[in-house]
Design an enzyme around this catalytic site. Structure first.
Site, PDB file in Angstrom:
ATOM      1  N   GLY A   5      22.109  21.988  55.809  1.00 63.46           N
ATOM      2  CA  GLY A   5      22.462  22.699  57.039  1.00 63.46           C
ATOM      3  C   GLY A   5      23.223  21.710  57.891  1.00 63.46           C
ATOM      4  N   HIS A   6      24.530  21.902  57.972  1.00 63.80           N
ATOM      5  CA  HIS A   6      25.385  20.945  58.678  1.00 63.80           C
ATOM      6  C   HIS A   6      25.898  21.585  59.965  1.00 63.80           C
ATOM      7  CE1 HIS A   6      26.239  18.561  54.715  1.00 63.80           C
ATOM      8  NE2 HIS A   6      24.973  18.634  55.033  1.00 63.80           N
ATOM      9  N   ASP A  56      20.029  15.280  57.602  1.00 58.35           N
ATOM     10  CA  ASP A  56      20.140  15.708  59.000  1.00 58.35           C
ATOM     11  C   ASP A  56      20.546  14.583  59.951  1.00 58.35           C
ATOM     12  OD1 ASP A  56      19.308  18.193  58.096  1.00 58.35           O
ATOM     13  OD2 ASP A  56      17.189  17.741  58.478  1.00 58.35           O
ATOM     14  N   LYS A 106      25.771  14.566  59.650  1.00 62.83           N
ATOM     15  CA  LYS A 106      26.945  14.493  58.760  1.00 62.83           C
ATOM     16  C   LYS A 106      27.979  15.555  59.124  1.00 62.83           C
ATOM     17  CE  LYS A 106      24.186  15.144  55.299  1.00 62.83           C
ATOM     18  NZ  LYS A 106      22.884  14.981  55.998  1.00 62.83           N
ATOM     19  N   GLN A 165      22.198  16.140  52.220  1.00 61.47           N
ATOM     20  CA  GLN A 165      20.927  15.416  52.202  1.00 61.47           C
ATOM     21  C   GLN A 165      21.136  13.951  52.614  1.00 61.47           C
ATOM     22  OE1 GLN A 165      21.376  17.637  48.976  1.00 61.47           O
ATOM     23  NE2 GLN A 165      20.895  19.042  50.619  1.00 61.47           N
TER      24      GLN A 165
END
Ligand code: GDP
Ligand code: IMO
Ligand code: MG
Length: 432
Positions: free
Chosen positions: A40-41, A13, A16, A227
């Protein structure tokens, strides 16, 4: 012209998604190389927020080839939902724009059931997984009984693989006191998985060959990590890690191209630190300051919505991530969140049992005993919304960012001061 790997340098988080979105401007191919929809990007364009879980974050730029690499685990249901969301925005589906590696493994419904049941059984000793079935899917892969994308698109193979792995799944579910899969559930799973396979068939291909060919033709390749280094299966805070390798070196394995193609290594780090899930976090602020960081930074999981634990920047951990990944370029995000905090603390070493320690310990029991040795940095006030150059920043903010890069021995290439596309200063584009 060149290639780059973009990876998280902390516990995930780091931002990225938004950095990949920015770097995608110059990329022709954007490829995820590990993990699944535990990621979750977030990408914010003109005020509209998109959260991508499995489709690469280059997808918001029309015309880029987006690839889900062999090292990923794919939940067909989630991928199809994401494709549908993108289709309504005219970004997908177009088999020419999205390729799923035929070697990538499939996350099946029982993987999620096992993941959740295990966490429940662990009780207070839980890992804090995302519950997306990531660990169990990678376990089946390592045990050589997993289903790959070339299997799911073959109607004849689906029942055989599901029935065999469901047998193992049931032994695991029973072992943790959870409900085993009933025969009718298995049959329904077969039908559903076949239907998913049919829908995904046009997108499944030899992704490694396509990426290698694109590179040979002079195209720019951007490898997108998920990650972060400290969640890496081998080098992270084991067992409080994910079940894949998150470090840059894995990009070549997870795509199926040689390491000479990787190019520059962009480490994304927040100007402070966060962690979601369990496990040691030496600079954690379990006090009102931590809550203030969470509120200011909007620190809630993009996948699970869980509140993220917040703390000061940890240079011991970042030095370790720099070494593990071979980071050449730092992309520092969320500098704006620190505005108005007063003096800032940065952890430069740990103290463990009365000794100063400069290296990140591998043993979590030891890491849990580490207390941070802080260096105080002067705080700063408002950071402009859209800074154009470092000169637009308050002197203390500029110095904070430059000092971090200098201490890590890397160049500061990107500095983000807001979540939106364009709210970053690109000092040097690693793909230029
Ligand atoms: P990822 O998993 O590394 O892509 O990061 P996430 O998307 O899970 O979390 C990063 C969060 O911070 C998202 O809500 C982003 O919109 C937000 N964000 C990214 N960069 C910045 C920044 O420079 N400033 C602020 N305020 N928010 C940012
Ligand atoms: P992105 O790509 C932050 C964490 C989980 C848990 C541990 C294991 O958005 O940075 P898993 O479901 O993978 O078995 O969970 O890893 N985790 C993440 N934390 N960002 C992520 O992804 C994460 N993906 C997994 O919270 O602690
Ligand atoms: Mg995330």
């Amino acid at each position: 012209m060149g290639n780059a790997v973009c990876i998280g340098a902390q516990w995930g988080d780091e931002g990225k998604g938004r950095i990949v979105d920015r770097l995608s401007e110059r990329a022709d191919v954007v490829v995820r190389f590990h993990g699944g929809n535990n990621a979750g990007h977030t990408v914010v364009v003109d005020g509209a927020t998109t959260i991508l879980h499995i489709v690469p974050s280059g997808v918001l730029h029309p015309g880029k080839l987006c690839v889900i690499g062999a090292g990923c685990v794919v939940d067909p249901e989630v991928l199809l939902q994401e494709m549908e969301m993108l289709a309504t925005r005219k970004l997908l589906p177009d088999p020419k724009r999205l390729v799923i590696a035929d070697e990538a493994h499939v996350i099946l419904p029982f993987h999620k059931r096992i993941d959740k049941a295990r966490e429940q059984q662990r009780g207070a000793g839980k890992l804090g997984t995302t519950g997306r079935g990531i660990g169990p899917a990678y376990e089946d892969k390592a045990a050589r009984r997993g289903m790959r994308m070339h299997d799911i698109i073959d109607r004849a193979r689906v029942p055989e693989i599901i029935r065999a792995s469901a047998m193992y799944a049931n032994s695991m579910l029973e072992a943790v006191g959870a409900e085993a899969l009933r025969g009718d559930e298995i049959e329904e799973m077969i039908a559903r998985t076949r239907a998913h396979g049919e829908k995904l068939k046009p997108f499944v291909d030899d992704a490694g060959a396509l990426v290698a060919d694109a590179a040979a033709a002079g195209k720019n390749i951007l490898f997108e990590g998920a990650q972060g280094a400290l969640l890496d299966l081998d080098h992270g805070t084991y067992p409080y890690v994910t079940s894949s390798n998150c470090v840059a070196g894995h990009a070549s394995v997870g795509v199926g191209v040689g390491p000479q193609l990787l190019g520059r290594i962009v480490g994304v780090a927040k100007a402070y630190a966060t962690r979601v899930g369990e496990g040691p976090f030496p600079t954690e602020l379990a006090d009102p300051l931590g809550t203030q960081l969470r509120d200011r930074g909007g620190e809630y999981g993009a996948t699970t919505g869980r509140p993220r634990r917040c703390g000061w920047l940890d240079l011991v951990a970042l030095r370790y991530a720099t070494r593990l990944n071979g980071i050449t370029d730092l992309a520092l995000t969320k500098l704006d969140v620190l505005a108005g905090f007063g003096d800032l603390q940065v952890c430069v070493a740990y103290e463990i049992e009365g000794r100063r320690v400069d290296r990140f310990p591998h043993d979590v029991a030891m890491l849990a005993r580490a207390t941070p040795v802080f260096e105080t940095f002067p705080g700063f006030g408002e950071v402009p919304d859209r800074p154009r150059s470092l000169d637009d920043l308050p002197a203390a903010a500029r110095s904070y960012a430059l000092t971090i890069a200098e201490r890590l021995g890397v160049r500061l290439s990107i500095l983000a001061a807001g979540p939106g596309r364009g709210q970053e200063i690109v000092l040097e584009d690693p793909l230029a």
